[in-house]
Design a protein around this motif. Structure first.
Motif, PDB file in Angstrom:
ATOM      1  N   THR A 242       0.910  -1.231   0.093  1.00  0.00           N
ATOM      2  CA  THR A 242       0.152  -0.079   0.082  1.00  0.00           C
ATOM      3  C   THR A 242       0.826   1.380  -0.052  1.00  0.00           C
ATOM      4  O   THR A 242       0.705   2.187  -0.812  1.00  0.00           O
ATOM      5  CB  THR A 242      -1.077  -0.031   1.111  1.00  0.00           C
ATOM      6  N   MET A 261      -8.229   3.388   2.250  1.00  0.00           N
ATOM      7  CA  MET A 261      -7.052   2.914   3.213  1.00  0.00           C
ATOM      8  C   MET A 261      -7.723   2.238   4.483  1.00  0.00           C
ATOM      9  O   MET A 261      -7.085   1.250   4.843  1.00  0.00           O
ATOM     10  CB  MET A 261      -6.398   4.181   3.488  1.00  0.00           C
ATOM     11  N   ASP A 265     -12.139   6.253   5.435  1.00  0.00           N
ATOM     12  CA  ASP A 265     -11.250   6.848   4.512  1.00  0.00           C
ATOM     13  C   ASP A 265     -12.357   7.459   3.474  1.00  0.00           C
ATOM     14  O   ASP A 265     -13.005   6.536   2.905  1.00  0.00           O
ATOM     15  CB  ASP A 265     -10.463   5.983   3.921  1.00  0.00           C
ATOM     16  N   LEU A 337      -0.964   8.085   6.938  1.00  0.00           N
ATOM     17  CA  LEU A 337      -1.334   6.760   6.564  1.00  0.00           C
ATOM     18  C   LEU A 337      -0.530   5.644   7.266  1.00  0.00           C
ATOM     19  O   LEU A 337      -1.114   4.372   7.571  1.00  0.00           O
ATOM     20  CB  LEU A 337      -1.594   6.591   5.013  1.00  0.00           C
TER      21      LEU A 337
END
Length: 475
Positions: A242, A261, A265, A337
Protein backbone atom coordinates in the motif's frame (compact mmCIF):
# COMPACT_ATOMS: atom_id res chain seq x y z
CA UNK A 1 27.29 -19.16 -13.96
CA UNK A 2 23.60 -18.32 -14.07
CA UNK A 3 24.02 -16.79 -17.52
CA UNK A 4 25.43 -20.10 -18.79
CA UNK A 5 22.47 -21.98 -17.37
CA UNK A 6 20.11 -19.56 -19.07
CA UNK A 7 21.85 -20.11 -22.40
CA UNK A 8 21.81 -23.89 -22.09
CA UNK A 9 18.41 -24.51 -20.59
CA UNK A 10 15.81 -21.79 -20.00
CA UNK A 11 13.43 -24.21 -18.41
CA UNK A 12 16.00 -24.97 -15.71
CA UNK A 13 16.57 -21.25 -15.24
CA UNK A 14 12.86 -20.65 -14.71
CA UNK A 15 12.83 -23.49 -12.18
CA UNK A 16 15.75 -21.92 -10.30
CA UNK A 17 13.97 -18.58 -10.32
CA UNK A 18 10.81 -20.10 -8.86
CA UNK A 19 12.87 -21.68 -6.07
CA UNK A 20 14.50 -18.31 -5.35
CA UNK A 21 11.10 -16.59 -5.21
CA UNK A 22 9.75 -19.26 -2.87
CA UNK A 23 12.78 -18.93 -0.61
CA UNK A 24 12.41 -15.16 -0.39
CA UNK A 25 8.71 -15.51 0.34
CA UNK A 26 9.45 -17.89 3.17
CA UNK A 27 11.93 -15.38 4.54
CA UNK A 28 9.18 -12.76 4.56
CA UNK A 29 10.14 -10.75 1.50
CA UNK A 30 6.93 -8.80 1.20
CA UNK A 31 7.55 -7.30 -2.22
CA UNK A 32 8.12 -10.59 -4.04
CA UNK A 33 5.45 -13.18 -4.74
CA UNK A 34 5.49 -16.48 -6.62
CA UNK A 35 4.49 -15.45 -10.11
CA UNK A 36 3.86 -16.60 -13.63
CA UNK A 37 6.08 -15.17 -16.41
CA UNK A 38 4.51 -12.48 -18.58
CA UNK A 39 4.17 -12.79 -22.35
CA UNK A 40 7.27 -12.22 -24.47
CA UNK A 41 5.40 -9.24 -25.93
CA UNK A 42 6.17 -7.34 -22.73
CA UNK A 43 9.78 -8.48 -22.39
CA UNK A 44 10.95 -5.43 -24.36
CA UNK A 45 10.31 -1.69 -24.41
CA UNK A 46 11.13 -1.36 -28.11
CA UNK A 47 8.38 0.05 -30.31
CA UNK A 48 6.48 -2.80 -31.98
CA UNK A 49 4.89 -2.13 -35.40
CA UNK A 50 1.42 -3.65 -35.88
CA UNK A 51 -1.45 -3.47 -38.35
CA UNK A 52 -5.05 -3.77 -37.20
CA UNK A 53 -7.83 -4.07 -39.74
CA UNK A 54 -11.46 -3.73 -38.67
CA UNK A 55 -14.69 -1.81 -39.40
CA UNK A 56 -13.68 0.97 -37.01
CA UNK A 57 -16.37 3.43 -38.07
CA UNK A 58 -19.08 0.95 -37.22
CA UNK A 59 -17.37 0.07 -33.94
CA UNK A 60 -16.93 3.66 -32.78
CA UNK A 61 -20.41 4.76 -33.83
CA UNK A 62 -22.15 1.96 -31.92
CA UNK A 63 -19.85 1.02 -29.05
CA UNK A 64 -19.79 4.48 -27.49
CA UNK A 65 -23.25 3.75 -26.11
CA UNK A 66 -23.22 -0.07 -26.15
CA UNK A 67 -20.51 -1.60 -23.95
CA UNK A 68 -21.10 -5.07 -25.40
CA UNK A 69 -20.75 -4.11 -29.06
CA UNK A 70 -17.74 -5.57 -30.88
CA UNK A 71 -16.52 -6.18 -34.42
CA UNK A 72 -14.19 -8.73 -35.97
CA UNK A 73 -10.80 -7.78 -37.35
CA UNK A 74 -7.33 -8.94 -38.31
CA UNK A 75 -4.09 -8.33 -36.45
CA UNK A 76 -0.77 -8.62 -38.29
CA UNK A 77 2.91 -7.83 -37.89
CA UNK A 78 6.24 -8.70 -39.49
CA UNK A 79 8.61 -11.22 -37.93
CA UNK A 80 11.98 -11.56 -39.64
CA UNK A 81 10.53 -10.52 -42.99
CA UNK A 82 7.58 -12.89 -42.61
CA UNK A 83 4.09 -11.44 -42.23
CA UNK A 84 2.24 -13.03 -39.30
CA UNK A 85 -1.54 -12.66 -39.38
CA UNK A 86 -4.11 -13.50 -36.72
CA UNK A 87 -7.63 -13.69 -38.12
CA UNK A 88 -10.87 -13.50 -36.18
CA UNK A 89 -9.77 -10.95 -33.59
CA UNK A 90 -12.67 -9.48 -31.62
CA UNK A 91 -12.27 -5.69 -31.33
CA UNK A 92 -14.21 -3.56 -28.83
CA UNK A 93 -13.94 -0.17 -27.14
CA UNK A 94 -12.79 0.15 -23.54
CA UNK A 95 -12.45 2.88 -20.95
CA UNK A 96 -14.87 5.16 -19.15
CA UNK A 97 -14.67 8.88 -19.86
CA UNK A 98 -12.37 8.31 -22.86
CA UNK A 99 -15.29 6.72 -24.76
CA UNK A 100 -17.07 10.06 -24.86
CA UNK A 101 -16.90 11.82 -28.21
CA UNK A 102 -15.91 15.04 -26.45
CA UNK A 103 -12.81 13.28 -25.13
CA UNK A 104 -11.53 10.94 -27.84
CA UNK A 105 -12.34 10.73 -31.55
CA UNK A 106 -10.60 7.34 -31.55
CA UNK A 107 -11.11 5.69 -28.13
CA UNK A 108 -9.10 2.98 -26.39
CA UNK A 109 -9.48 -0.55 -27.72
CA UNK A 110 -9.55 -4.11 -26.44
CA UNK A 111 -8.60 -7.13 -28.55
CA UNK A 112 -9.84 -10.66 -27.85
CA UNK A 113 -7.72 -13.26 -29.64
CA UNK A 114 -9.55 -16.28 -31.06
CA UNK A 115 -9.94 -19.00 -28.42
CA UNK A 116 -8.55 -21.78 -30.61
CA UNK A 117 -5.33 -19.85 -31.26
CA UNK A 118 -4.76 -17.51 -28.34
CA UNK A 119 -1.69 -16.14 -30.10
CA UNK A 120 0.08 -19.49 -30.28
CA UNK A 121 3.41 -19.37 -32.09
CA UNK A 122 3.28 -15.59 -32.38
CA UNK A 123 4.49 -12.52 -30.55
CA UNK A 124 1.25 -12.82 -28.59
CA UNK A 125 1.85 -16.36 -27.35
CA UNK A 126 0.16 -16.98 -24.02
CA UNK A 127 -2.22 -14.04 -24.40
CA UNK A 128 -5.96 -14.36 -24.85
CA UNK A 129 -6.64 -10.63 -24.91
CA UNK A 130 -4.83 -7.34 -25.16
CA UNK A 131 -5.61 -3.69 -24.47
CA UNK A 132 -4.59 -0.81 -26.73
CA UNK A 133 -4.00 2.72 -25.55
CA UNK A 134 -4.75 4.74 -28.67
CA UNK A 135 -3.74 8.25 -29.71
CA UNK A 136 -7.28 9.41 -28.78
CA UNK A 137 -7.26 12.22 -31.34
CA UNK A 138 -5.09 14.62 -33.28
CA UNK A 139 -4.99 17.68 -31.04
CA UNK A 140 -2.02 20.00 -31.31
CA UNK A 141 1.00 19.87 -29.00
CA UNK A 142 0.08 19.73 -25.29
CA UNK A 143 -3.58 20.68 -25.79
CA UNK A 144 -5.79 18.82 -23.33
CA UNK A 145 -9.53 18.11 -23.40
CA UNK A 146 -11.77 20.59 -21.62
CA UNK A 147 -13.60 18.19 -19.31
CA UNK A 148 -11.03 15.69 -18.06
CA UNK A 149 -7.72 17.19 -19.18
CA UNK A 150 -6.73 14.29 -21.45
CA UNK A 151 -3.90 14.73 -23.97
CA UNK A 152 -5.64 13.86 -27.23
CA UNK A 153 -2.78 13.11 -29.60
CA UNK A 154 -0.21 10.42 -30.29
CA UNK A 155 2.28 11.70 -27.71
CA UNK A 156 -0.06 10.43 -25.00
CA UNK A 157 0.31 6.63 -25.43
CA UNK A 158 4.10 6.88 -25.68
CA UNK A 159 4.29 8.93 -22.49
CA UNK A 160 1.91 6.57 -20.71
CA UNK A 161 3.95 3.54 -21.79
CA UNK A 162 6.95 5.25 -20.19
CA UNK A 163 5.04 5.59 -16.90
CA UNK A 164 4.56 1.82 -16.84
CA UNK A 165 8.24 1.35 -17.64
CA UNK A 166 9.20 3.68 -14.80
CA UNK A 167 7.00 1.80 -12.33
CA UNK A 168 8.67 -1.44 -13.38
CA UNK A 169 12.10 0.15 -12.86
CA UNK A 170 11.30 1.16 -9.28
CA UNK A 171 9.63 -2.15 -8.39
CA UNK A 172 5.99 -1.05 -8.14
CA UNK A 173 3.43 -3.71 -9.13
CA UNK A 174 1.51 -2.53 -12.20
CA UNK A 175 0.27 -3.82 -15.53
CA UNK A 176 2.90 -4.29 -18.24
CA UNK A 177 2.97 -2.01 -21.27
CA UNK A 178 4.88 -1.53 -24.50
CA UNK A 179 4.91 1.32 -27.03
CA UNK A 180 3.66 0.51 -30.52
CA UNK A 181 3.31 2.05 -33.96
CA UNK A 182 -0.09 0.93 -35.21
CA UNK A 183 -1.48 1.06 -38.73
CA UNK A 184 -5.28 1.16 -38.52
CA UNK A 185 -6.93 -0.09 -41.72
CA UNK A 186 -10.61 0.87 -41.89
CA UNK A 187 -12.55 -2.00 -43.42
CA UNK A 188 -15.49 0.42 -43.68
CA UNK A 189 -13.58 3.55 -44.67
CA UNK A 190 -15.63 6.64 -45.46
CA UNK A 191 -14.24 9.04 -48.03
CA UNK A 192 -14.01 12.69 -47.12
CA UNK A 193 -14.33 12.13 -43.39
CA UNK A 194 -11.97 13.25 -40.61
CA UNK A 195 -8.75 11.37 -39.80
CA UNK A 196 -10.70 9.21 -37.35
CA UNK A 197 -12.81 7.86 -40.24
CA UNK A 198 -10.22 8.11 -42.99
CA UNK A 199 -10.10 6.00 -46.14
CA UNK A 200 -6.29 5.61 -46.31
CA UNK A 201 -4.72 3.63 -43.45
CA UNK A 202 -4.10 5.73 -40.34
CA UNK A 203 -0.69 5.31 -38.69
CA UNK A 204 -0.35 6.50 -35.10
CA UNK A 205 1.63 5.85 -31.94
CA UNK A 206 -0.10 3.52 -29.52
CA UNK A 207 0.46 1.51 -26.37
CA UNK A 208 -0.09 -2.20 -25.83
CA UNK A 209 -1.30 -3.00 -22.33
CA UNK A 210 -1.35 -6.30 -20.51
CA UNK A 211 -4.70 -7.94 -19.83
CA UNK A 212 -5.79 -7.83 -16.19
CA UNK A 213 -6.14 -11.62 -15.82
CA UNK A 214 -2.61 -12.15 -17.12
CA UNK A 215 -1.25 -9.53 -14.71
CA UNK A 216 -3.02 -11.15 -11.75
CA UNK A 217 -1.43 -14.52 -12.54
CA UNK A 218 1.97 -12.89 -13.07
CA UNK A 219 2.05 -11.59 -9.48
CA UNK A 220 0.88 -14.89 -8.01
CA UNK A 221 -2.81 -14.03 -7.71
CA UNK A 222 -5.62 -16.53 -8.19
CA UNK A 223 -8.20 -14.10 -9.55
CA UNK A 224 -9.14 -10.43 -9.65
CA UNK A 225 -11.08 -9.52 -6.54
CA UNK A 226 -14.48 -8.02 -7.28
CA UNK A 227 -14.72 -4.38 -6.19
CA UNK A 228 -17.81 -5.21 -4.14
CA UNK A 229 -15.81 -7.75 -2.14
CA UNK A 230 -13.03 -5.27 -1.37
CA UNK A 231 -13.15 -3.63 2.06
CA UNK A 232 -10.08 -1.46 2.64
CA UNK A 233 -6.32 -1.53 2.17
CA UNK A 234 -5.47 -2.18 5.81
CA UNK A 235 -7.62 -5.31 5.77
CA UNK A 236 -6.72 -6.59 2.28
CA UNK A 237 -3.22 -5.38 1.30
CA UNK A 238 0.14 -5.54 3.03
CA UNK A 239 1.38 -2.24 4.44
CA UNK A 240 4.46 -2.39 2.19
CA UNK A 241 2.38 -2.81 -0.97
CA UNK A 242 0.00 0.00 0.00
CA UNK A 243 2.78 2.42 0.86
CA UNK A 244 4.65 1.60 -2.34
CA UNK A 245 1.48 2.28 -4.33
CA UNK A 246 0.81 5.65 -2.65
CA UNK A 247 4.36 6.88 -3.23
CA UNK A 248 4.26 5.72 -6.86
CA UNK A 249 1.08 7.64 -7.66
CA UNK A 250 2.76 10.75 -6.25
CA UNK A 251 5.87 10.15 -8.35
CA UNK A 252 3.96 10.13 -11.64
CA UNK A 253 1.54 12.90 -10.68
CA UNK A 254 -1.55 10.73 -10.95
CA UNK A 255 -4.75 11.75 -9.16
CA UNK A 256 -7.07 9.51 -11.16
CA UNK A 257 -7.08 6.71 -8.59
CA UNK A 258 -8.80 5.75 -5.40
CA UNK A 259 -8.05 3.28 -2.63
CA UNK A 260 -10.06 3.20 0.58
CA UNK A 261 -7.25 2.95 3.10
CA UNK A 262 -9.40 2.31 6.18
CA UNK A 263 -13.16 2.08 6.81
CA UNK A 264 -13.69 5.83 7.40
CA UNK A 265 -11.42 7.00 4.58
CA UNK A 266 -13.08 9.36 2.09
CA UNK A 267 -10.01 10.74 0.28
CA UNK A 268 -11.09 10.88 -3.39
CA UNK A 269 -13.27 7.78 -2.84
CA UNK A 270 -16.96 7.21 -2.34
CA UNK A 271 -19.12 4.34 -1.10
CA UNK A 272 -19.42 2.93 -4.62
CA UNK A 273 -15.72 2.80 -5.48
CA UNK A 274 -13.31 1.65 -2.75
CA UNK A 275 -10.94 0.91 -5.64
CA UNK A 276 -10.41 2.94 -8.80
CA UNK A 277 -7.73 2.17 -11.41
CA UNK A 278 -6.30 -0.45 -9.07
CA UNK A 279 -6.60 -4.21 -9.53
CA UNK A 280 -6.77 -6.31 -6.37
CA UNK A 281 -5.15 -9.68 -7.14
CA UNK A 282 -6.64 -12.15 -4.65
CA UNK A 283 -4.07 -14.57 -3.21
CA UNK A 284 -4.36 -17.99 -1.57
CA UNK A 285 -3.95 -16.59 1.96
CA UNK A 286 -7.18 -14.56 1.76
CA UNK A 287 -5.37 -11.29 1.17
CA UNK A 288 -4.63 -9.45 -2.08
CA UNK A 289 -1.93 -7.56 -3.95
CA UNK A 290 -2.55 -4.22 -5.69
CA UNK A 291 -1.67 -3.57 -9.33
CA UNK A 292 -1.99 0.01 -10.52
CA UNK A 293 -2.89 1.13 -14.03
CA UNK A 294 -4.45 3.83 -16.23
CA UNK A 295 -2.22 6.91 -16.32
CA UNK A 296 -3.51 8.77 -19.37
CA UNK A 297 -4.35 11.84 -17.28
CA UNK A 298 -1.37 11.59 -14.92
CA UNK A 299 0.84 14.66 -14.71
CA UNK A 300 3.74 12.89 -16.39
CA UNK A 301 1.50 12.32 -19.42
CA UNK A 302 -0.58 15.49 -19.72
CA UNK A 303 1.93 17.95 -18.25
CA UNK A 304 -0.61 20.01 -16.31
CA UNK A 305 -3.92 19.71 -14.47
CA UNK A 306 -6.53 22.37 -15.13
CA UNK A 307 -8.12 21.78 -11.70
CA UNK A 308 -4.93 22.70 -9.81
CA UNK A 309 -6.08 26.07 -8.46
CA UNK A 310 -9.32 24.53 -7.18
CA UNK A 311 -7.28 22.33 -4.86
CA UNK A 312 -3.87 23.83 -4.16
CA UNK A 313 -2.15 27.14 -3.48
CA UNK A 314 0.85 27.67 -5.74
CA UNK A 315 2.41 29.97 -3.12
CA UNK A 316 3.13 26.93 -0.94
CA UNK A 317 6.64 26.58 -2.43
CA UNK A 318 8.98 29.40 -3.53
CA UNK A 319 9.17 28.01 -7.08
CA UNK A 320 5.36 28.15 -7.38
CA UNK A 321 5.74 24.97 -9.42
CA UNK A 322 2.47 23.11 -9.89
CA UNK A 323 4.41 19.90 -10.47
CA UNK A 324 6.34 20.24 -7.22
CA UNK A 325 3.17 20.98 -5.24
CA UNK A 326 1.20 18.09 -6.75
CA UNK A 327 3.97 15.67 -5.84
CA UNK A 328 4.34 17.13 -2.34
CA UNK A 329 0.61 16.86 -1.70
CA UNK A 330 0.45 13.11 -2.33
CA UNK A 331 3.80 12.41 -0.67
CA UNK A 332 2.79 14.32 2.46
CA UNK A 333 -0.55 12.55 2.68
CA UNK A 334 1.35 9.28 3.30
CA UNK A 335 2.36 10.64 6.72
CA UNK A 336 -1.29 10.36 7.81
CA UNK A 337 -1.48 6.73 6.65
CA UNK A 338 1.68 4.94 7.80
CA UNK A 339 3.99 4.85 10.79
CA UNK A 340 7.46 6.30 10.64
CA UNK A 341 9.23 2.97 10.18
CA UNK A 342 7.07 2.06 7.19
CA UNK A 343 7.46 5.52 5.68
CA UNK A 344 11.23 5.41 5.97
CA UNK A 345 11.39 1.87 4.59
CA UNK A 346 9.35 2.89 1.55
CA UNK A 347 11.40 6.03 0.98
CA UNK A 348 14.51 3.87 1.19
CA UNK A 349 13.18 1.50 -1.48
CA UNK A 350 12.57 4.32 -3.94
CA UNK A 351 15.88 6.03 -3.22
CA UNK A 352 17.71 2.72 -3.72
CA UNK A 353 16.19 2.50 -7.21
CA UNK A 354 16.73 6.14 -8.13
CA UNK A 355 19.43 5.32 -10.67
CA UNK A 356 17.15 2.81 -12.40
CA UNK A 357 14.37 5.42 -12.52
CA UNK A 358 16.53 7.99 -14.28
CA UNK A 359 18.03 5.34 -16.54
CA UNK A 360 14.50 4.42 -17.66
CA UNK A 361 13.83 8.09 -18.41
CA UNK A 362 17.07 8.47 -20.34
CA UNK A 363 16.29 5.37 -22.43
CA UNK A 364 12.71 6.35 -23.23
CA UNK A 365 11.90 7.79 -26.64
CA UNK A 366 9.68 10.65 -25.52
CA UNK A 367 8.88 13.86 -27.32
CA UNK A 368 10.76 16.90 -25.97
CA UNK A 369 7.84 18.20 -23.90
CA UNK A 370 7.09 14.73 -22.58
CA UNK A 371 10.71 14.34 -21.50
CA UNK A 372 10.54 17.66 -19.61
CA UNK A 373 7.30 16.75 -17.87
CA UNK A 374 8.57 13.33 -16.81
CA UNK A 375 11.83 14.74 -15.48
CA UNK A 376 10.05 17.51 -13.59
CA UNK A 377 7.84 15.03 -11.74
CA UNK A 378 10.73 12.66 -11.08
CA UNK A 379 12.97 15.48 -9.81
CA UNK A 380 10.18 16.80 -7.57
CA UNK A 381 9.51 13.33 -6.19
CA UNK A 382 13.08 12.61 -5.14
CA UNK A 383 13.46 16.13 -3.80
CA UNK A 384 10.41 15.47 -1.60
CA UNK A 385 11.49 12.10 -0.18
CA UNK A 386 15.28 11.82 -0.08
CA UNK A 387 16.06 13.81 3.07
CA UNK A 388 14.29 13.77 6.43
CA UNK A 389 14.28 17.57 6.41
CA UNK A 390 12.34 17.66 3.12
CA UNK A 391 10.00 14.81 3.96
CA UNK A 392 9.19 15.64 7.59
CA UNK A 393 8.17 19.22 6.90
CA UNK A 394 5.88 21.18 9.28
CA UNK A 395 2.31 19.89 9.58
CA UNK A 396 -0.64 20.55 11.87
CA UNK A 397 -0.55 18.05 14.76
CA UNK A 398 -3.22 19.36 17.13
CA UNK A 399 -6.84 18.27 16.56
CA UNK A 400 -9.34 21.12 16.31
CA UNK A 401 -6.80 23.69 15.08
CA UNK A 402 -8.68 26.49 13.32
CA UNK A 403 -7.98 28.66 10.32
CA UNK A 404 -8.07 32.41 10.92
CA UNK A 405 -8.35 35.05 8.22
CA UNK A 406 -6.28 37.54 10.23
CA UNK A 407 -4.38 38.01 13.47
CA UNK A 408 -7.65 39.04 15.16
CA UNK A 409 -8.86 35.42 14.85
CA UNK A 410 -11.66 35.99 12.37
CA UNK A 411 -12.67 32.52 11.16
CA UNK A 412 -11.41 31.94 7.61
CA UNK A 413 -13.67 29.05 6.55
CA UNK A 414 -16.95 29.17 8.42
CA UNK A 415 -18.33 25.96 6.91
CA UNK A 416 -15.18 23.97 7.71
CA UNK A 417 -12.80 25.89 9.99
CA UNK A 418 -10.84 22.97 11.50
CA UNK A 419 -7.59 21.83 9.89
CA UNK A 420 -7.13 18.03 9.64
CA UNK A 421 -4.15 16.65 11.54
CA UNK A 422 -1.31 15.98 9.11
CA UNK A 423 -2.05 18.98 6.85
CA UNK A 424 1.26 20.54 5.70
CA UNK A 425 1.92 24.24 6.25
CA UNK A 426 4.70 26.51 5.03
CA UNK A 427 7.36 28.06 7.20
CA UNK A 428 5.88 31.09 9.03
CA UNK A 429 5.49 34.24 6.98
CA UNK A 430 4.67 36.37 10.06
CA UNK A 431 4.26 35.92 13.81
CA UNK A 432 1.80 37.76 16.06
CA UNK A 433 1.62 36.64 19.66
CA UNK A 434 0.82 32.91 19.65
CA UNK A 435 -0.26 32.97 16.00
CA UNK A 436 1.72 32.39 12.82
CA UNK A 437 0.79 33.22 9.25
CA UNK A 438 1.30 30.30 6.86
CA UNK A 439 0.29 28.91 3.49
CA UNK A 440 -1.65 25.66 3.75
CA UNK A 441 -1.24 22.68 1.42
CA UNK A 442 -4.56 20.84 1.29
CA UNK A 443 -2.92 17.43 0.93
CA UNK A 444 -6.02 15.66 2.29
CA UNK A 445 -8.40 17.45 -0.12
CA UNK A 446 -10.36 18.74 2.87
CA UNK A 447 -11.44 21.90 1.02
CA UNK A 448 -10.95 20.80 -2.58
CA UNK A 449 -14.25 19.19 -3.52
CA UNK A 450 -17.61 19.64 -1.79
CA UNK A 451 -16.56 22.40 0.61
CA UNK A 452 -14.41 25.18 -0.85
CA UNK A 453 -12.23 27.60 1.09
CA UNK A 454 -10.73 30.45 -0.92
CA UNK A 455 -8.44 31.38 1.97
CA UNK A 456 -6.66 28.03 1.63
CA UNK A 457 -6.30 28.04 -2.15
CA UNK A 458 -5.59 31.73 -2.62
CA UNK A 459 -3.74 33.19 0.32
CA UNK A 460 -2.03 32.79 3.66
CA UNK A 461 -3.98 32.14 6.84
CA UNK A 462 -3.27 32.36 10.55
CA UNK A 463 -3.05 29.42 12.96
CA UNK A 464 -1.74 28.69 16.44
CA UNK A 465 2.04 28.21 16.34
CA UNK A 466 1.88 25.49 19.00
CA UNK A 467 -0.29 23.35 16.69
CA UNK A 468 2.56 22.85 14.19
CA UNK A 469 5.39 20.33 14.33
CA UNK A 470 7.70 18.29 12.14
CA UNK A 471 7.41 15.31 14.49
CA UNK A 472 4.56 13.62 12.70
CA UNK A 473 4.06 10.76 12.83
CA UNK A 474 5.99 10.46 16.06
CA UNK A 475 9.09 8.29 16.31
Amino acid sequence: MLAEVLDVNRAVARHLLSILVLSLTCLGADAITAASPSSSLFSSYEVVPLQLTAPFNDLIDKARTDDEYAVTGTLSYTDGGRVVTIEGVKVSLRGHTSKRESECAFPKLKLQLPADKAGQGTLFSGLTSLKIGTHCGDAAADTVTAKYGRLANEHSPVREAFVYRLLDAVGVPALKARPAKITYVFADAREGRSAAHTAPPMVRNGMLLENTDAAVKRVGGERELDVKAFTDARAMFSTADTARLAFAEAMVGNFDWCLKMFPQDTYRCDARDPLWNIVAAATANGRARPLIYDFDIAGMVVGRHSWFKNAFNEAFVPSRSHTEIEVLAQVQRTRTLFNRADLDATRGEFVKRKAQAYQALESARLDAAGQRHAQAYLDSFYKAIESDDAFYRPVVVTPGTQLYANENRAIACVSRPDIPVGTPVSEPLQKKGTLIQVVVLDALWHWAERVKCAAVQQGPVWIEASAVSREFPTK
